[in-house]
Write a protein that holds these residues in place. Structure first.
Motif, PDB file in Angstrom:
ATOM      1  N   MET A   1       0.842  -1.189   0.000  1.00  0.00           N
ATOM      2  CA  MET A   1       0.000   0.000   0.000  1.00  0.00           C
ATOM      3  C   MET A   1       0.883   1.248   0.000  1.00  0.00           C
ATOM      4  SD  MET A   1      -3.052   0.784   2.634  1.00  0.00           S
ATOM      5  CE  MET A   1      -4.114   2.141   2.367  1.00  0.00           C
ATOM      6  N   PRO A   2       0.601   2.215  -0.871  1.00  0.00           N
ATOM      7  CA  PRO A   2       1.425   3.429  -0.926  1.00  0.00           C
ATOM      8  C   PRO A   2       1.346   4.231   0.372  1.00  0.00           C
ATOM      9  CG  PRO A   2      -0.079   3.312  -2.805  1.00  0.00           C
ATOM     10  CD  PRO A   2      -0.461   2.233  -1.861  1.00  0.00           C
ATOM     11  N   LYS A   3       2.438   4.894   0.694  1.00  0.00           N
ATOM     12  CA  LYS A   3       2.510   5.720   1.895  1.00  0.00           C
ATOM     13  C   LYS A   3       2.321   7.182   1.502  1.00  0.00           C
ATOM     14  CE  LYS A   3       5.696   6.864   5.649  1.00  0.00           C
ATOM     15  NZ  LYS A   3       4.858   6.770   6.805  1.00  0.00           N
ATOM     16  N   LEU A   4       1.544   7.904   2.298  1.00  0.00           N
ATOM     17  CA  LEU A   4       1.301   9.318   2.033  1.00  0.00           C
ATOM     18  C   LEU A   4       2.373  10.159   2.727  1.00  0.00           C
ATOM     19  CD1 LEU A   4      -0.653  11.437   0.797  1.00  0.00           C
ATOM     20  CD2 LEU A   4      -1.781  11.496   3.015  1.00  0.00           C
ATOM     21  N   ILE A   5       3.052  10.974   1.961  1.00  0.00           N
ATOM     22  CA  ILE A   5       4.070  11.889   2.481  1.00  0.00           C
ATOM     23  C   ILE A   5       3.492  13.303   2.414  1.00  0.00           C
ATOM     24  CG2 ILE A   5       6.395  12.825   2.128  1.00  0.00           C
ATOM     25  CD1 ILE A   5       6.338   9.857   2.920  1.00  0.00           C
ATOM     26  N   THR A   6       3.646  14.065   3.491  1.00  0.00           N
ATOM     27  CA  THR A   6       3.148  15.445   3.475  1.00  0.00           C
ATOM     28  C   THR A   6       4.277  16.440   3.706  1.00  0.00           C
ATOM     29  OG1 THR A   6       2.699  15.796   5.818  1.00  0.00           O
ATOM     30  CG2 THR A   6       1.035  14.616   4.572  1.00  0.00           C
ATOM     31  N   LYS A   7       4.082  17.627   3.196  1.00  0.00           N
ATOM     32  CA  LYS A   7       5.034  18.722   3.398  1.00  0.00           C
ATOM     33  C   LYS A   7       4.407  19.814   4.269  1.00  0.00           C
ATOM     34  CE  LYS A   7       7.491  18.163  -0.960  1.00  0.00           C
ATOM     35  NZ  LYS A   7       7.860  18.827  -2.215  1.00  0.00           N
ATOM     36  N   ILE A   8       3.384  19.435   5.042  1.00  0.00           N
ATOM     37  CA  ILE A   8       2.692  20.429   5.866  1.00  0.00           C
ATOM     38  C   ILE A   8       3.660  21.100   6.834  1.00  0.00           C
ATOM     39  CG2 ILE A   8       0.893  20.806   7.594  1.00  0.00           C
ATOM     40  CD1 ILE A   8      -0.568  18.386   6.336  1.00  0.00           C
ATOM     41  N   LYS A   9       4.459  20.301   7.517  1.00  0.00           N
ATOM     42  CA  LYS A   9       5.399  20.852   8.508  1.00  0.00           C
ATOM     43  C   LYS A   9       6.367  21.843   7.857  1.00  0.00           C
ATOM     44  CE  LYS A   9       8.025  19.231  12.454  1.00  0.00           C
ATOM     45  NZ  LYS A   9       8.452  18.024  13.181  1.00  0.00           N
ATOM     46  N   GLU A  10       6.848  21.473   6.677  1.00  0.00           N
ATOM     47  CA  GLU A  10       7.771  22.332   5.929  1.00  0.00           C
ATOM     48  C   GLU A  10       7.106  23.675   5.590  1.00  0.00           C
ATOM     49  OE1 GLU A  10       9.437  22.153   1.407  1.00  0.00           O
ATOM     50  OE2 GLU A  10       9.605  20.302   2.575  1.00  0.00           O
ATOM     51  N   TYR A  41      -2.235   9.746   9.931  1.00  0.00           N
ATOM     52  CA  TYR A  41      -3.604  10.059   9.541  1.00  0.00           C
ATOM     53  C   TYR A  41      -3.610  10.528   8.100  1.00  0.00           C
ATOM     54  CZ  TYR A  41      -8.182  12.390   9.719  1.00  0.00           C
ATOM     55  OH  TYR A  41      -9.466  12.779   9.475  1.00  0.00           O
ATOM     56  N   ASN A  42      -4.522   9.984   7.311  1.00  0.00           N
ATOM     57  CA  ASN A  42      -4.693  10.438   5.931  1.00  0.00           C
ATOM     58  C   ASN A  42      -5.869  11.407   5.884  1.00  0.00           C
ATOM     59  OD1 ASN A  42      -2.602   8.873   4.992  1.00  0.00           O
ATOM     60  ND2 ASN A  42      -3.902   7.234   4.280  1.00  0.00           N
ATOM     61  N   PRO A  43      -5.668  12.586   5.318  1.00  0.00           N
ATOM     62  CA  PRO A  43      -6.741  13.573   5.284  1.00  0.00           C
ATOM     63  C   PRO A  43      -7.814  13.225   4.253  1.00  0.00           C
ATOM     64  CG  PRO A  43      -4.914  14.365   3.990  1.00  0.00           C
ATOM     65  CD  PRO A  43      -4.466  13.070   4.626  1.00  0.00           C
ATOM     66  N   SER A  44      -8.997  13.735   4.488  1.00  0.00           N
ATOM     67  CA  SER A  44     -10.042  13.650   3.465  1.00  0.00           C
ATOM     68  C   SER A  44      -9.621  14.569   2.317  1.00  0.00           C
ATOM     69  CB  SER A  44     -11.380  14.115   4.034  1.00  0.00           C
ATOM     70  OG  SER A  44     -11.322  15.507   4.346  1.00  0.00           O
ATOM     71  N   LEU A  45     -10.248  14.412   1.195  1.00  0.00           N
ATOM     72  CA  LEU A  45      -9.954  15.287   0.064  1.00  0.00           C
ATOM     73  C   LEU A  45     -10.238  16.738   0.419  1.00  0.00           C
ATOM     74  CD1 LEU A  45      -9.085  15.727  -2.830  1.00  0.00           C
ATOM     75  CD2 LEU A  45     -11.408  15.149  -3.553  1.00  0.00           C
ATOM     76  N   LEU A  62       1.659  19.526  -1.523  1.00  0.00           N
ATOM     77  CA  LEU A  62       1.669  19.185  -0.090  1.00  0.00           C
ATOM     78  C   LEU A  62       1.592  17.693   0.186  1.00  0.00           C
ATOM     79  CD1 LEU A  62      -0.738  21.839   1.461  1.00  0.00           C
ATOM     80  CD2 LEU A  62       1.722  21.682   1.754  1.00  0.00           C
ATOM     81  N   PHE A  63       0.942  16.949  -0.687  1.00  0.00           N
ATOM     82  CA  PHE A  63       0.698  15.532  -0.452  1.00  0.00           C
ATOM     83  C   PHE A  63       1.163  14.696  -1.627  1.00  0.00           C
ATOM     84  CE2 PHE A  63      -2.533  17.934   1.841  1.00  0.00           C
ATOM     85  CZ  PHE A  63      -2.425  17.400   3.120  1.00  0.00           C
ATOM     86  N   GLN A  64       1.944  13.645  -1.332  1.00  0.00           N
ATOM     87  CA  GLN A  64       2.422  12.754  -2.381  1.00  0.00           C
ATOM     88  C   GLN A  64       2.378  11.323  -1.874  1.00  0.00           C
ATOM     89  OE1 GLN A  64       6.331  14.175  -3.221  1.00  0.00           O
ATOM     90  NE2 GLN A  64       5.605  16.053  -4.200  1.00  0.00           N
ATOM     91  N   PHE A  65       2.014  10.396  -2.743  1.00  0.00           N
ATOM     92  CA  PHE A  65       2.068   8.982  -2.409  1.00  0.00           C
ATOM     93  C   PHE A  65       3.364   8.394  -2.925  1.00  0.00           C
ATOM     94  CE2 PHE A  65      -2.580   9.421  -2.243  1.00  0.00           C
ATOM     95  CZ  PHE A  65      -2.831   8.778  -1.055  1.00  0.00           C
ATOM     96  N   ILE A  66       4.001   7.557  -2.096  1.00  0.00           N
ATOM     97  CA  ILE A  66       5.191   6.829  -2.550  1.00  0.00           C
ATOM     98  C   ILE A  66       4.955   5.333  -2.292  1.00  0.00           C
ATOM     99  CG2 ILE A  66       6.802   8.752  -2.203  1.00  0.00           C
ATOM    100  CD1 ILE A  66       7.726   7.274   0.350  1.00  0.00           C
ATOM    101  N   ASP A  67       5.581   4.511  -3.105  1.00  0.00           N
ATOM    102  CA  ASP A  67       5.438   3.051  -2.934  1.00  0.00           C
ATOM    103  C   ASP A  67       6.444   2.537  -1.940  1.00  0.00           C
ATOM    104  OD1 ASP A  67       3.325   2.710  -4.701  1.00  0.00           O
ATOM    105  OD2 ASP A  67       4.701   2.708  -6.408  1.00  0.00           O
TER     106      ASP A  67
END
Length: 67
Positions: A1-10, A41-45, A62-67
């Motif tokens: 399952m892909p992992k969600l990476i966020t740049k919110i903190k950045e 936590y994965n955000p809603s759209l 802000l949001f990217q999926f990686i394998d």
């Protein structure tokens, strides 16, 4: 399952915004922002779009999926 990476903190760091401030702007608890930033936590759209709107960037920035 892909992992969600966020740049919110950045993006918060770039704008000197605290988790509490972002939470208030989008109508969630501060803990939710912390969970988002830590990948617990994965955000809603809608939430993802609201956060992107705050920082005036595309959601994909802000949001990217990686394998």
């Amino acid at each position: 399952m892909p992992k969600l990476i966020t740049k919110i903190k950045e993006y918060r760091a770039k704008t000197n915004m605290k988790q509490e401030e972002l939470a208030q702007l989008i109508g969630v608890r501060r803990e939710t922002i912390g969970h988002l930033e830590n990948g617990k936590y994965n955000p809603s759209l809608k939430m993802a779009m609201d956060i992107a709107k705050v920082f005036m960037v595309p959601v994909e920035e802000l949001f990217q999926f990686i394998d």
